[in-house]
Design a protein around this motif. Sequence first.
Motif, mmCIF file in Angstrom:
data_model
loop_
_atom_site.group_PDB
_atom_site.id
_atom_site.type_symbol
_atom_site.label_atom_id
_atom_site.label_comp_id
_atom_site.label_asym_id
_atom_site.label_seq_id
_atom_site.Cartn_x
_atom_site.Cartn_y
_atom_site.Cartn_z
ATOM 1 N N SER A 7 0.837 -1.191 0.000
ATOM 2 C CA SER A 7 0.000 0.000 0.000
ATOM 3 C C SER A 7 0.878 1.250 0.000
ATOM 4 N N LEU A 8 0.452 2.281 -0.723
ATOM 5 C CA LEU A 8 1.224 3.523 -0.837
ATOM 6 C C LEU A 8 0.339 4.694 -0.478
ATOM 7 N N LYS A 9 0.901 5.673 0.208
ATOM 8 C CA LYS A 9 0.147 6.895 0.499
ATOM 9 C C LYS A 9 0.809 8.032 -0.265
ATOM 10 N N ILE A 10 0.053 8.669 -1.165
ATOM 11 C CA ILE A 10 0.606 9.732 -1.985
ATOM 12 C C ILE A 10 -0.313 10.942 -1.922
ATOM 13 N N ASN A 11 0.205 12.042 -1.416
ATOM 14 C CA ASN A 11 -0.575 13.287 -1.264
ATOM 15 C C ASN A 11 -1.936 13.046 -0.616
ATOM 16 N N GLY A 12 -1.989 12.189 0.375
ATOM 17 C CA GLY A 12 -3.265 11.934 1.057
ATOM 18 C C GLY A 12 -4.130 10.886 0.371
ATOM 19 N N ASP A 13 -3.705 10.412 -0.813
ATOM 20 C CA ASP A 13 -4.440 9.337 -1.493
ATOM 21 C C ASP A 13 -3.797 7.994 -1.148
ATOM 22 N N ARG A 14 -4.645 6.991 -0.820
ATOM 23 C CA ARG A 14 -4.074 5.686 -0.512
ATOM 24 C C ARG A 14 -4.287 4.712 -1.672
ATOM 25 N N PHE A 15 -3.216 4.091 -2.099
ATOM 26 C CA PHE A 15 -3.246 3.115 -3.194
ATOM 27 C C PHE A 15 -2.876 1.738 -2.662
ATOM 28 N N VAL A 16 -3.572 0.701 -3.125
ATOM 29 C CA VAL A 16 -3.243 -0.671 -2.721
ATOM 30 C C VAL A 16 -2.955 -1.509 -3.967
ATOM 31 N N VAL A 17 -2.134 -2.548 -3.798
ATOM 32 C CA VAL A 17 -1.778 -3.403 -4.938
ATOM 33 C C VAL A 17 -3.030 -4.077 -5.501
ATOM 34 N N MET A 18 -3.213 -3.969 -6.806
ATOM 35 C CA MET A 18 -4.322 -4.661 -7.462
ATOM 36 C C MET A 18 -3.780 -5.839 -8.279
ATOM 37 N N LEU A 19 -2.662 -5.620 -8.992
ATOM 38 C CA LEU A 19 -2.051 -6.692 -9.785
ATOM 39 C C LEU A 19 -0.555 -6.720 -9.481
ATOM 40 N N SER A 20 -0.083 -7.858 -8.980
ATOM 41 C CA SER A 20 1.330 -7.977 -8.615
ATOM 42 C C SER A 20 2.186 -8.093 -9.870
ATOM 43 N N GLU A 21 3.479 -7.844 -9.678
ATOM 44 C CA GLU A 21 4.446 -7.963 -10.765
ATOM 45 C C GLU A 21 4.357 -9.370 -11.388
ATOM 46 N N GLY A 153 -5.896 -8.007 -21.320
ATOM 47 C CA GLY A 153 -5.157 -8.650 -20.234
ATOM 48 C C GLY A 153 -6.068 -8.880 -19.041
ATOM 49 N N PHE A 154 -6.493 -7.794 -18.411
ATOM 50 C CA PHE A 154 -7.360 -7.875 -17.235
ATOM 51 C C PHE A 154 -8.532 -6.908 -17.375
ATOM 52 N N SER A 155 -9.755 -7.391 -17.122
ATOM 53 C CA SER A 155 -10.909 -6.506 -16.980
ATOM 54 C C SER A 155 -10.934 -6.041 -15.536
ATOM 55 N N ILE A 156 -10.982 -4.725 -15.332
ATOM 56 C CA ILE A 156 -10.880 -4.205 -13.953
ATOM 57 C C ILE A 156 -12.035 -3.239 -13.660
ATOM 58 N N PRO A 157 -12.311 -2.981 -12.380
ATOM 59 C CA PRO A 157 -13.341 -1.991 -12.031
ATOM 60 C C PRO A 157 -12.918 -0.576 -12.432
ATOM 61 N N LYS A 158 -13.798 0.376 -12.221
ATOM 62 C CA LYS A 158 -13.579 1.762 -12.665
ATOM 63 C C LYS A 158 -12.515 2.530 -11.878
ATOM 64 N N PHE A 160 -9.313 4.320 -10.234
ATOM 65 C CA PHE A 160 -8.112 4.914 -10.808
ATOM 66 C C PHE A 160 -6.917 4.037 -10.443
ATOM 67 N N VAL A 161 -6.083 3.719 -11.434
ATOM 68 C CA VAL A 161 -4.936 2.841 -11.183
ATOM 69 C C VAL A 161 -3.624 3.494 -11.616
ATOM 70 N N ILE A 162 -2.531 3.058 -10.968
ATOM 71 C CA ILE A 162 -1.199 3.599 -11.277
ATOM 72 C C ILE A 162 -0.167 2.476 -11.318
ATOM 73 N N GLY A 163 0.992 2.785 -11.916
ATOM 74 C CA GLY A 163 2.109 1.844 -11.957
ATOM 75 C C GLY A 163 2.173 1.088 -13.276
ATOM 76 N N TYR A 164 3.309 0.450 -13.522
ATOM 77 C CA TYR A 164 3.544 -0.315 -14.750
ATOM 78 C C TYR A 164 3.191 0.547 -15.975
ATOM 79 N N GLY A 165 3.667 1.791 -15.951
ATOM 80 C CA GLY A 165 3.443 2.705 -17.082
ATOM 81 C C GLY A 165 2.368 3.734 -16.834
ATOM 82 N N ARG A 180 -4.382 0.349 -7.154
ATOM 83 C CA ARG A 180 -5.620 1.084 -7.373
ATOM 84 C C ARG A 180 -5.868 2.049 -6.220
ATOM 85 N N LEU A 181 -6.535 3.146 -6.554
ATOM 86 C CA LEU A 181 -6.860 4.160 -5.545
ATOM 87 C C LEU A 181 -7.891 3.574 -4.587
ATOM 88 N N LYS A 182 -7.564 3.541 -3.296
ATOM 89 C CA LYS A 182 -8.502 2.995 -2.319
ATOM 90 C C LYS A 182 -9.338 4.102 -1.706
#
Length: 184
Positions: A7-21, A153-158, A160-165, A180-182
């Motif tokens: 999990s990452l906290k960025i500018n008050g937004d919390r992101f959690v892993v959705m798809l591992s490497e 590749g993956f169908s995902i919910p709406k 906001f996601v970050i990482g891997y480009g 994904r933004l939690k």
Amino acid sequence: MPFNKKSLKINGDRFVVMLSERRIKAKVKELARTISKDYKGTVPVFIGILNGSFIFFSDLIREVSIDCEIDFLKLSSYGDAKISSGNVRLLKDLNCQVEGRDIIIVEDIIDSGLSMEYIRDLILHQNPKSFRVVTLLYKKDAVKTQMKIDYIGFSIPKDFVIGYGLDYAQKLRHLKAIYRLKES
Ligand code: IMP
Ligand code: MG
């Protein structure tokens, strides 16, 4: 920046892993295998959509086992916002000749699908032999178009996601997993 965290906290937004490497790697291999089989005996042109697809693109084509060529298109639609504006602009055009070629568009993510409709129209105007799309991520509940996507590749919910480009206000594209933004 702790890159291996769940999990990452960025500018008050919390992101959690959705798809591992590991899951991403396995999926990229599977997509490349399918595409290599489908295009056996041809030399397709893989067209990456900058900036977001650059990591997926380079991982994907290194798993492809047929001859291929590459090129890039650069579009802008989002600015620094987290929602799609649908307002697509061409920032870098192709250098390759599309006419008579098998074209495979490589995207990181399809959200509203409006960028992909714009790309399809741009390419089809140049009379390719064939046209297909591969996207790593597909936001099935956000898509506003009827356009068929050939490889997903993956169908995902709406979310906001970050990482891997994928970026967060241009940053964090180099994360190895997809988060994904939690909560904001
Ligand atoms: P669309 O035109 O709404 O389908 O948007 C496609 C483009 O928006 C993608 O190529 C991405 O660059 C960007 N995008 C869409 N969703 C996200 C997201 O969750 N995180 C980061 N970028 C995104
Ligand atoms: Mg993109």
